[in-house]
Motif scaffolding. Structure first.
Motif, short mmCIF file in Angstrom:
data_model
loop_
_atom_site.label_atom_id
_atom_site.label_comp_id
_atom_site.label_asym_id
_atom_site.label_seq_id
_atom_site.Cartn_x
_atom_site.Cartn_y
_atom_site.Cartn_z
N LEU A 116 0.85 -1.20 0.00
CA LEU A 116 0.00 0.00 0.00
C LEU A 116 0.87 1.24 0.00
O LEU A 116 1.17 1.82 1.05
N ASP A 117 1.29 1.63 -1.19
CA ASP A 117 2.14 2.81 -1.31
C ASP A 117 1.29 4.08 -1.15
O ASP A 117 0.14 4.12 -1.60
N GLY A 118 1.90 5.07 -0.49
CA GLY A 118 1.16 6.32 -0.26
C GLY A 118 0.19 6.20 0.89
O GLY A 118 -0.78 6.96 0.99
N SER A 119 0.46 5.25 1.80
CA SER A 119 -0.56 4.93 2.81
C SER A 119 -0.81 6.09 3.77
O SER A 119 -1.83 6.09 4.46
N SER A 120 0.10 7.08 3.81
CA SER A 120 -0.20 8.23 4.67
C SER A 120 -1.41 8.99 4.13
O SER A 120 -1.99 9.84 4.81
N ASN A 121 -1.81 8.69 2.88
CA ASN A 121 -2.99 9.34 2.28
C ASN A 121 -4.31 8.65 2.61
O ASN A 121 -5.37 9.17 2.30
N LEU A 261 10.10 14.34 -9.13
CA LEU A 261 11.43 14.29 -8.51
C LEU A 261 11.30 13.98 -7.02
O LEU A 261 10.55 14.66 -6.30
N TYR A 262 11.98 12.93 -6.58
CA TYR A 262 12.26 12.79 -5.13
C TYR A 262 13.78 12.68 -5.04
O TYR A 262 14.36 11.61 -5.04
N PRO A 263 14.45 13.87 -4.98
CA PRO A 263 15.91 13.90 -5.12
C PRO A 263 16.63 13.57 -3.81
O PRO A 263 15.99 13.43 -2.77
P1 AFP Z 1 3.91 6.67 2.36
O1 AFP Z 1 3.61 5.27 1.85
O2 AFP Z 1 4.60 6.67 3.69
O3 AFP Z 1 2.71 7.58 2.33
O4 AFP Z 1 5.03 7.28 1.36
C1 AFP Z 1 4.67 7.50 0.05
C2 AFP Z 1 5.89 7.70 -0.77
O5 AFP Z 1 6.79 6.64 -0.63
C3 AFP Z 1 5.54 7.92 -2.23
O6 AFP Z 1 4.40 7.24 -2.65
C4 AFP Z 1 5.39 9.42 -2.35
O7 AFP Z 1 5.73 9.88 -3.63
C5 AFP Z 1 6.33 9.95 -1.31
O8 AFP Z 1 6.55 8.90 -0.37
C6 AFP Z 1 5.76 11.14 -0.60
O9 AFP Z 1 6.74 11.68 0.23
P2 AFP Z 1 6.47 12.98 1.16
O10 AFP Z 1 5.67 12.47 2.33
O11 AFP Z 1 7.83 13.43 1.52
O12 AFP Z 1 5.71 13.98 0.37
#
Ligand code: AFP
Length: 334
Positions: A116-121, A261-263
């Protein structure tokens, strides 16, 4: 009524084009599809079935897990460990590779996934996704970590499922990129986007601007150019989007172009990059390249990196070809 091709039909037709194919790979993908349909159902039911919120545990990445991080990880493992198609699995949520239980036969593939990528959403009802990558494995072995440490260029297949307004699966086996939309009424993924191609140019960028002061000079310079728009060297105005969910940001780039970009950054010296090579950067890199885009650290092609650990992190710059090339030039200039 026009005939709609299901993902199953699509896979079987592709398999027929490969005379030596045994059908194992098609069956494996079908098992992944079943797991993702279950995850889609849970994500969609959300608070009605009490799956939102924090699990108050930490994963190997040092991140606080959501309940759904754990539930979706268990779904992937339990849907795939008995199939006989896999020699082993690795999950972003679990420290060590996941063994296939002794009572089940072992197959010739390795599966890596972020359940579940982006799970903080998830608690704010925004898009999340499952990302997966399939590698080959020598048959009949009990794979150890070393067997998983293959370059992204060696992937057999990569895909992600986006749980958004529609649930969509995006897939490549190295012959272009196709996307399928889940028809909830019949429970099937239907081919809706054939041979996706990313426009070569763009005027849209995606980056977490709150980290600006920690970036390296080439990224600072590029973003400064974007923000200056017509008044700077780019000679065009840019738009910015940041969903903070890689699956959703990548899906947008696949459909209308853009650069993500995630640099590298200096926020935390023990974590100079955020995204994980084997669960995020490699599968997305394979998909992006197959759709005509580029995926780089800024200094090298992501798919050429020889991994040194399964949870390795790398800087990621991906999207429209000409824009990524420009950012790479900035890195060369220092
Ligand atoms: P989570 O799974 O912890 O929400 O992280 C998501 C992620 O790996 C990727 O899907 C996003 O592009 C990136 O992290 C978001 O990062 P920021 O929280 O620094 O915006």
């Amino acid at each position: 009524m026009s005939h709609k091709i299901t993902l199953t039909q699509f896979l079987i037709e592709q398999q027929r084009g490969l005379p030596d194919a045994s059908g194992t790979f098609t069956l494996l993908l079908n098992n992944i599809v079943t797991a993702c349909k279950k995850i889609s159902h849970l994500v969609n039911r959300g608070e009605l079935i009490g799956v939102l919120g924090s699990a108050e545990s930490e994963n190997i990445q040092g991140e606080i897990q959501k309940k759904l991080d754990i539930i979706t990880n268990d779904i992937m493992v339990n849907e795939l460990n008995w199939t006989g198609h896999l020699a082993g699995m690795a999950s972003e949520e679990i420290d060590d590779p996941i063994k296939i239980p002794d009572q089940y036969p072992k197959g010739k593939y390795l599966l890596l996934f972020d359940p579940l990528d982006g799970s903080s959403n998830i608690d704010v009802n925004l898009a999340v996704g499952t990302i997966f990558s399939i590698l080959r494995c020598r048959e009949g072995i009990h794979p150890d970590v070393q067997d998983f440490l293959q370059k992204g260029a060696e992937q057999v297949c990569a895909g992600f499922v986006l749980y958004g307004p529609s649930t969509m699966m995006v897939l490549t086996t190295g012959h272009g990129v196709n996307a399928f939309t889940l028809d909830q009424d019949i429970g099937e993924f239907i081919l809706t986007h054939c041979n996706m191609q990313i426009p070569e140019t763009t005027s849209e960028f995606a980056i977490n601007m709150s980290n600006q002061r920690f970036w390296e000079a080439p990224v600072q310079r590029y973003i400064e150019d974007c923000v200056r728009g017509n008044d700077g060297v780019s000679d065009k105005n840019y738009n910015m989007r940041w969903i903070a969910s890689l699956v959703a940001d990548v899906y947008r780039i696949l459909t209308r172009g853009g650069v993500f970009l995630y640099p590298l950054d200096t926020r935390n010296p023990s974590k100079p990059a955020k995204l994980r090579l084997m669960y995020e950067a490699n599968p997305m890199g394979f998909i992006i390249e197959q759709a005509g885009g580029l995926c780089s650290t800024g200094r090298e092609r992501i798919l050429n990196i020889k991994p040194d650990s399964i949870h390795q992190r790398v800087p990621v710059i991906l999207g429209s070809k000409q824009e990524v090339e420009r950012i790479m030039q900035y890195h060369q200039q220092g």
